[in-house]
Design an enzyme around this catalytic site. Structure first.
Site, PDB file in Angstrom:
ATOM      1  N   HIS A 158       0.837  -1.219   0.000  1.00 41.75           N
ATOM      2  CA  HIS A 158       0.000   0.000   0.000  1.00 41.75           C
ATOM      3  C   HIS A 158       0.868   1.264   0.000  1.00 41.75           C
ATOM      4  O   HIS A 158       0.423   2.305   0.476  1.00 41.75           O
ATOM      5  CB  HIS A 158      -0.942   0.037   1.208  1.00 41.75           C
ATOM      6  CG  HIS A 158      -1.690  -1.241   1.450  1.00 41.75           C
ATOM      7  ND1 HIS A 158      -2.947  -1.482   0.955  1.00 41.75           N
ATOM      8  CD2 HIS A 158      -1.332  -2.366   2.125  1.00 41.75           C
ATOM      9  CE1 HIS A 158      -3.344  -2.686   1.326  1.00 41.75           C
ATOM     10  NE2 HIS A 158      -2.379  -3.252   2.023  1.00 41.75           N
ATOM     11  N   SER A 279      15.067  21.251 -15.982  1.00 38.16           N
ATOM     12  CA  SER A 279      13.863  22.044 -16.190  1.00 38.16           C
ATOM     13  C   SER A 279      14.252  23.313 -16.919  1.00 38.16           C
ATOM     14  O   SER A 279      15.314  23.878 -16.672  1.00 38.16           O
ATOM     15  CB  SER A 279      13.238  22.381 -14.836  1.00 38.16           C
ATOM     16  OG  SER A 279      12.444  23.549 -14.940  1.00 38.16           O
ATOM     17  N   LYS A 285      16.272  21.640 -10.779  1.00 38.88           N
ATOM     18  CA  LYS A 285      15.593  20.381 -11.062  1.00 38.88           C
ATOM     19  C   LYS A 285      16.471  19.367 -11.794  1.00 38.88           C
ATOM     20  O   LYS A 285      17.283  19.703 -12.638  1.00 38.88           O
ATOM     21  CB  LYS A 285      14.349  20.630 -11.938  1.00 38.88           C
ATOM     22  CG  LYS A 285      13.191  21.292 -11.242  1.00 38.88           C
ATOM     23  CD  LYS A 285      12.586  20.449 -10.130  1.00 38.88           C
ATOM     24  CE  LYS A 285      11.851  19.247 -10.641  1.00 38.88           C
ATOM     25  NZ  LYS A 285      10.637  19.613 -11.382  1.00 38.88           N
ATOM     26  N   GLU A 292       9.718   8.233 -16.495  1.00 43.81           N
ATOM     27  CA  GLU A 292       8.340   8.686 -16.731  1.00 43.81           C
ATOM     28  C   GLU A 292       7.844   8.208 -18.098  1.00 43.81           C
ATOM     29  O   GLU A 292       6.684   7.822 -18.252  1.00 43.81           O
ATOM     30  CB  GLU A 292       8.265  10.208 -16.663  1.00 43.81           C
ATOM     31  CG  GLU A 292       8.499  10.738 -15.255  1.00 43.81           C
ATOM     32  CD  GLU A 292       8.712  12.245 -15.272  1.00 43.81           C
ATOM     33  OE1 GLU A 292       7.717  12.968 -15.123  1.00 43.81           O
ATOM     34  OE2 GLU A 292       9.859  12.682 -15.450  1.00 43.81           O
TER      35      GLU A 292
END
Ligand code: ARG
Length: 468
Positions: A158, A279, A285, A292
């Protein structure tokens, strides 16, 4: 007339819109090797059964060689009448060799031809394109598992910290899932190992063709049993799309973990700059784009599978033009999986595991709650009662009545000895079930996983050997 192979029956040429919708040459030309190999086998067989002279056969074979060279070098000049790879090759061979070219399609239809090409293309793509990269990625994970030694991290259910496990154990879980993907892909190749050539348009031929000969020459175990099935069946494409969709789902889950683990909140991994992106606005970043995209690409892989299933679901026997829709999803899924695997392999092979951060999380005393219950069970207490005893101590510790260690030490059923399991690095050692998460048993698992990948490598080598 634009010169279509079927123009004899027609009073005029096809409309522009029909041609654009109908033509598959822009995408099926990538099967030119398979198409030409199939034609070579076909004309050799035609000569052997007396339907071509040796001279005609040799002229056609020379013409096929030239077309293959033109296709490979990019010199091939497409004509508007080149509806698909099959018509393009036949048109060009006939231009090169003259009259004998008109005999190349004897006893053959594009229906058995396309089925053959797609089977052959899929077989090579799985064996030469995809499975080798899955094995390479498995080896990357095995190398990390080896290097991880006794490092451990929290295991999750979970997405809540559950019980600590060896880092190698976690990495090997992905290796086993990928081993099933390899298995499925190689099984798919075993099942598609049937040559459809000789089925003709649908019913076979009145000419004395020898489908066994072409099957053997093209590296298939046997020819078709039923000509109708041979030209209608696209199971192997659907199956490949399923194998790739599920493989994609596995890669997506790995990607998702990398994304989580690379976050500031987890901090379990540091990504190599070469496999991270920045970024355009926020200078600090460092983004896990590959991971992804591995997650995102699973969507299109699933879409390609469900799309083709929907295309096939109510087609009457036998060939229907709808089936031309099989190739773009097949090519797309194969390209997508190959590229994703390569990028993900690069990202994972260069990742740094922050084992101190992992251990710090895994050493939370609460992660050892099950071990405390197990201690009571070893002393004869029923597990449900032990669960209650420990649960109450956790509740009291969280309420600020003392640290869990203090409460355990003071507890009449537990005491100082039981509290030792709360020491850093102790809990993970308890999970000694074969196949469990303790470093000691994970060593055996690692050896088994290395064996398994080695066996799959051999199975792949044997399948490659059977290719013509
Ligand atoms: N381009 C077609 C396909 O991909 C080849 C088969 C065409 N057959 C036909 N009877 N028109 O399916």
């Amino acid at each position: 007339m634009a010169g279509e192979l079927w123009e004899g029956r027609f009073a005029g040429g096809p409309s522009e819109a029909l041609q654009q919708l109908n033509d598959s040459f822009p995408f099926d030309r990538r099967m030119y090797r398979e198409d030409i190999a199939g034609s070579r086998a076909h004309v050799r067989m035609l000569a052997d059964v007396g339907l071509l002279t040796e001279n005609e056969r040799d002229q056609i074979l020379a013409g096929l060689d030239q077309v293959e060279e033109e296709m490979a070098s990019g010199a091939f000049e497409a004509k508007p009448s080149d509806e698909d790879i099959h018509t393009a090759v036949e048109r060009r061979v006939t231009e090169i060799v003259g009259d004998p070219g008109g005999k190349i399609h004897t006893g053959r239809s594009r229906n058995d031809q396309v089925a053959l090409d797609v089977r052959m293309w899929t077989r090579s793509e799985i064996l030469e394109g995809i499975v080798p990269i899955v094995l390479q990625f498995q080896r990357t994970l095995l190398d990390h598992a080896q290097a991880a030694g006794d490092a451990y991290l929290p295991g999750y259910t979970h997405l809540q910290q559950a019980q600590p496990v060896a880092l190698a154990h976690h990495l090997l879980a992905h290796v086993w899932a990928l081993a099933r993907d390899v298995d499925r892909l190689l099984d798919t190749v075993d099942r598609l190992d049937v040559s459809p050539l000789g089925a003709g348009a649908l019913a076979g031929s009145g000419l004395p063709l020898d489908p066994s000969q072409t099957a053997a020459e093209l590296g298939f175990s046997k020819p078709f049993d039923n000509s109708l099935d041979a030209v209608s069946d696209r199971d192997y494409v659907v199956e490949t799309l399923f194998d790739l969709a599920l493989l994609g789902v596995h890669l997506s889950r790995i990607g998702e973990e990398i994304i989580l683990w690379a976050s500031t909140e987890f901090g379990f991994v540091t990504l190599d700059d070469a496999f991270s992106t920045g970024s355009s606005m926020m200078p600090q970043k460092k983004n896990p784009d590959i991971a992804e995209l591995a997650r995102g690409k699973a969507g299109r892989l699933i879409g390609n599978l469900t799309g083709l299933l929907a295309t096939m679901k109510n087609l009457p026997l036998t060939y229907n033009k709808d089936m031309q829709e099989d190739k773009e999803p097949l090519f797309d899924s194969c390209d997508t999986v190959r590229l994703t695997l390569l990028a993900l392999d690069g990202m994972v092979s260069t990742v740094t595991f922050n084992t101190d951060a992992m251990a710090a999380q895994a050493d939370s005393p609460y992660a050892a709650a099950t071990d405390l219950a197990d201690h009571l069970v070893r002393n004869g207490m029923p597990f449900r009662q032990a669960h209650g005893v420990v649960g109450e101590l956790v509740r009291r510790a969280l309420a600020g009545e003392g640290s869990l260690t203090e409460l355990v030490t003071a507890n009449e059923h537990l005491g100082a000895e039981a509290a030792q399991v709360l020491e850093p690095g102790q809990s993970v050692r308890q999970r000694t079930t074969p196949g469990g998460g303790a470093p000691e048993v994970v060593r055996t698992q690692l050896a088994n996983a290395v064996d398994r990948v080695g066996q799959d490598q051999q199975r792949l080598a044997a399948a490659l050997e059977r290719l013509p």
